[in-house]
Design a protein around this motif. Structure first.
Motif, PDB file in Angstrom:
ATOM      1  N   UNK A  13       0.798  -1.318  -0.005  1.00  0.00           N
ATOM      2  CA  UNK A  13      -0.068   0.061  -0.052  1.00  0.00           C
ATOM      3  C   UNK A  13       0.666   1.172  -0.007  1.00  0.00           C
ATOM      4  N   UNK A  14       0.268   2.323  -0.443  1.00  0.00           N
ATOM      5  CA  UNK A  14       0.886   3.650  -0.467  1.00  0.00           C
ATOM      6  C   UNK A  14       1.400   3.828   1.000  1.00  0.00           C
ATOM      7  N   UNK A  15       2.921   4.213   1.115  1.00  0.00           N
ATOM      8  CA  UNK A  15       3.287   4.685   2.253  1.00  0.00           C
ATOM      9  C   UNK A  15       4.216   3.589   3.065  1.00  0.00           C
ATOM     10  N   UNK A  16       3.943   2.607   2.200  1.00  0.00           N
ATOM     11  CA  UNK A  16       4.715   1.175   2.918  1.00  0.00           C
ATOM     12  C   UNK A  16       6.099   1.255   2.358  1.00  0.00           C
ATOM     13  N   UNK A  17       6.663   0.157   2.662  1.00  0.00           N
ATOM     14  CA  UNK A  17       8.092  -0.214   2.309  1.00  0.00           C
ATOM     15  C   UNK A  17       8.392  -1.463   1.800  1.00  0.00           C
ATOM     16  N   UNK A  18       9.265  -1.596   0.953  1.00  0.00           N
ATOM     17  CA  UNK A  18       9.874  -2.835   0.446  1.00  0.00           C
ATOM     18  C   UNK A  18      11.507  -2.708   0.493  1.00  0.00           C
ATOM     19  N   UNK A  19      12.071  -4.029   0.417  1.00  0.00           N
ATOM     20  CA  UNK A  19      13.531  -3.916   0.367  1.00  0.00           C
ATOM     21  C   UNK A  19      13.827  -5.005  -1.003  1.00  0.00           C
ATOM     22  N   UNK A  20      14.302  -4.296  -1.873  1.00  0.00           N
ATOM     23  CA  UNK A  20      14.830  -5.282  -3.059  1.00  0.00           C
ATOM     24  C   UNK A  20      16.150  -5.704  -2.845  1.00  0.00           C
ATOM     25  N   UNK A  58      24.214   7.574  -5.659  1.00  0.00           N
ATOM     26  CA  UNK A  58      23.367   8.761  -6.579  1.00  0.00           C
ATOM     27  C   UNK A  58      21.936   8.225  -6.660  1.00  0.00           C
ATOM     28  N   UNK A  59      21.067   9.278  -6.592  1.00  0.00           N
ATOM     29  CA  UNK A  59      19.621   8.915  -6.871  1.00  0.00           C
ATOM     30  C   UNK A  59      18.773   9.775  -7.644  1.00  0.00           C
ATOM     31  N   UNK A  60      17.814   9.349  -8.357  1.00  0.00           N
ATOM     32  CA  UNK A  60      16.794  10.153  -9.037  1.00  0.00           C
ATOM     33  C   UNK A  60      16.268  11.082  -8.080  1.00  0.00           C
ATOM     34  N   UNK A  64      14.733  10.540  -3.942  1.00  0.00           N
ATOM     35  CA  UNK A  64      15.627  11.085  -3.026  1.00  0.00           C
ATOM     36  C   UNK A  64      14.957  11.180  -1.628  1.00  0.00           C
ATOM     37  N   UNK A  65      15.633  10.989  -0.564  1.00  0.00           N
ATOM     38  CA  UNK A  65      14.789  10.997   0.797  1.00  0.00           C
ATOM     39  C   UNK A  65      14.118   9.833   1.060  1.00  0.00           C
ATOM     40  N   UNK A  66      13.926   8.825   0.195  1.00  0.00           N
ATOM     41  CA  UNK A  66      12.849   7.739   0.266  1.00  0.00           C
ATOM     42  C   UNK A  66      13.671   6.409  -0.150  1.00  0.00           C
ATOM     43  N   UNK A  84       8.308   4.951   2.126  1.00  0.00           N
ATOM     44  CA  UNK A  84       7.323   6.000   1.881  1.00  0.00           C
ATOM     45  C   UNK A  84       6.579   5.787   0.352  1.00  0.00           C
ATOM     46  N   UNK A  85       6.579   4.411   0.018  1.00  0.00           N
ATOM     47  CA  UNK A  85       6.314   4.245  -1.570  1.00  0.00           C
ATOM     48  C   UNK A  85       4.781   4.776  -2.001  1.00  0.00           C
ATOM     49  N   UNK A  86       4.938   5.532  -3.125  1.00  0.00           N
ATOM     50  CA  UNK A  86       3.749   6.038  -3.839  1.00  0.00           C
ATOM     51  C   UNK A  86       3.211   5.177  -4.941  1.00  0.00           C
ATOM     52  N   UNK A  87       1.895   5.343  -5.486  1.00  0.00           N
ATOM     53  CA  UNK A  87       1.551   4.624  -6.645  1.00  0.00           C
ATOM     54  C   UNK A  87       2.522   4.750  -7.950  1.00  0.00           C
TER      55      UNK A  87
END
Length: 119
Positions: A13-20, A58-60, A64-66, A84-87
């Protein structure tokens, strides 16, 4: 030849987290700059984050910050922590290793892992 295998994608869900995670098949991994790219439906593949063999990152701007990229050379693995994932982060995420060796660009890609963020 270097094989890259991604894992950790899924539905969140939006606002959640994942680790790849991206595991490399060879111990030479530690000398390769690594990166995460993503490709959303109908869009071009874009760079999300990169990390040099020395650990510089380096980040897009959009992440950045997420998102945080890191690497564990002892495990031949690079990670992408996504908070803080977004759709709009929904995409297939690809791991990449690229390095010029003796004038030849060596460029390796994983098979991709799907990340879907619901609103």
């Amino acid at each position: 030849q270097v094989q890259l295998v991604e894992s950790g994608g899924g539905l969140v869900q939006a606002g959640g987290s994942l680790r790849l995670s991206c595991a490399a098949s060879r111990s030479i991994f530690s000398s390769y700059p690594m990166a995460w790219y993503r490709q959303a439906p109908g869009k071009q593949r874009e760079l999300v984050a990169s990390i040099t063999d020395g650990g510089s990152t380096n980040y897009a701007d959009s992440v950045k910050g997420r998102f945080t990229i890191s690497r564990d050379n002892a495990k031949n693995t690079v990670y992408l922590q996504m908070n803080s994932l977004k759709p709009e982060d929904t995409a297939v995420y690809y791991c990449n290793a690229r390095k010029k060796v003796l004038g030849v660009m060596l460029d390796y890609w994983g098979q991709g892992t799907q990340v879907t963020v619901s609103s």
